[in-house]
Design a protein around this motif. Structure first.
Motif, mmCIF file in Angstrom:
data_model
loop_
_atom_site.group_PDB
_atom_site.id
_atom_site.type_symbol
_atom_site.label_atom_id
_atom_site.label_comp_id
_atom_site.label_asym_id
_atom_site.label_seq_id
_atom_site.Cartn_x
_atom_site.Cartn_y
_atom_site.Cartn_z
ATOM 1 N N UNK A 160 0.819 -1.210 0.000
ATOM 2 C CA UNK A 160 0.000 0.000 0.000
ATOM 3 C C UNK A 160 0.853 1.259 0.000
ATOM 4 N N UNK A 161 2.004 1.211 0.670
ATOM 5 C CA UNK A 161 2.916 2.347 0.626
ATOM 6 C C UNK A 161 3.399 2.591 -0.795
ATOM 7 N N UNK A 162 3.694 1.512 -1.495
ATOM 8 C CA UNK A 162 4.167 1.646 -2.869
ATOM 9 C C UNK A 162 3.063 2.148 -3.797
ATOM 10 N N UNK A 163 1.842 1.695 -3.581
ATOM 11 C CA UNK A 163 0.725 2.198 -4.379
ATOM 12 C C UNK A 163 0.502 3.685 -4.123
ATOM 13 N N UNK A 164 0.546 4.096 -2.867
ATOM 14 C CA UNK A 164 0.400 5.511 -2.543
ATOM 15 C C UNK A 164 1.462 6.345 -3.243
ATOM 16 N N UNK A 165 2.699 5.859 -3.218
ATOM 17 C CA UNK A 165 3.812 6.608 -3.801
ATOM 18 C C UNK A 165 3.732 6.686 -5.323
ATOM 19 N N UNK A 166 2.972 5.779 -5.938
ATOM 20 C CA UNK A 166 2.877 5.759 -7.405
ATOM 21 C C UNK A 166 1.916 6.817 -7.936
#
Length: 242
Positions: free
Chosen positions: A56-62
């Motif tokens: 989810x952190x990676x999705x947010x950052x994308x």
């Protein structure tokens, strides 16, 4: 709403990696992107004691602008288990209605929403339902992420077979390299999968270290908007709330 449902042949095959790359590519074209992961399980704890979900952190950052976590994933559980089991460990149950209605949070904010599934199509999602059931209800075409390694032909064909059995339309398949080493099967996997599955292999994502993924497949040249919209046209007869 245009959409793409990103599924995989298994867990840990790079669904988040690929979803983030698509989101960045579409955003760079000025297309408003929504990201939705209906449920997530398997958290770590940060130094402050807060639970953190790496995917989810990676999705947010994308995404090009900050978005609250609930909008991306409204149901989150700590244990690294199948969602209904992880929920049960906390004395909870998966909200089946929210699995399907949560994507509506993007209705007025996105031109396309990318839905990232959990595990593969037959991963349990509730006590009786699977990821495939959710994909059918949402009605978005599938993108299948397949690891570039020996054995991937069988697993990919099984995924395509399940998709067809459920009446799901597949936009395509992407191969993802999970390690810097490459075995002899890599030279023929894509061609064999495309020939046997009757679904196009759109490209191959190079290996990226698991931590950071700073470039998340930016060098993979696929026209994702064309893939999504052309598949939407082919599957336009499917009943869907979106």
């Amino acid at each position: 709403m245009h959409g793409l449902f990103v599924t995989g042949t298994d867990t840990e095959v790079g669904k988040t990696h690929v979803t983030c790359a698509i989101a960045r590519g579409l955003s760079a074209q000025g297309i408003r992107v929504g990201l939705y992961k209906p449920v997530c399980s398997g958290a770590t704890t940060d130094p402050s004691g807060q639970m953190v979900w790496d995917d989810l952190q990676r999705l947010q950052a994308a995404l090009p602008a900050p978005v609250e976590l609930d909008r991306i994933c409204p149901q989150r559980f700590a244990a690294p288990l199948a969602p209904p089991v992880a929920a049960q460990a906390e004395g909870k149950a998966i909200d089946e209605d929210l699995l399907r209605t949560g994507v509506a949070a993007w209705d007025d904010a996105a031109d396309v929403v990318l839905v990232e599934g959990v595990g593969g199509l037959l991963c349990p999602l509730t006590g009786t339902g699977t990821i495939a059931d959710l994909a059918v209800d949402l009605g978005f075409p599938l993108l299948i992420v397949s690891p570039q390694r020996l054995g991937t032909i069988n697993h990919t064909l099984l995924t395509v077979e399940v998709a067809r059995h459920r009446g799901l339309s597949a936009a395509g398949i992407v191969m993802n390299r999970l390690s810097p080493e490459i075995d002899a099967s890599a030279a023929s996997n894509a061609a064999e999968i495309s020939r046997l599955a009757g679904v196009p292999v759109l490209g191959e994502f190079p290996f990226r270290p698991a931590v950071g993924l700073p470039e998340d497949g930016d060098n993979v040249k696929i026209d994702w908007w064309k893939v999504i919209t052309e598949t939407d046209v082919r599957s336009a007869t499917r009943d869907s709330p979106y």
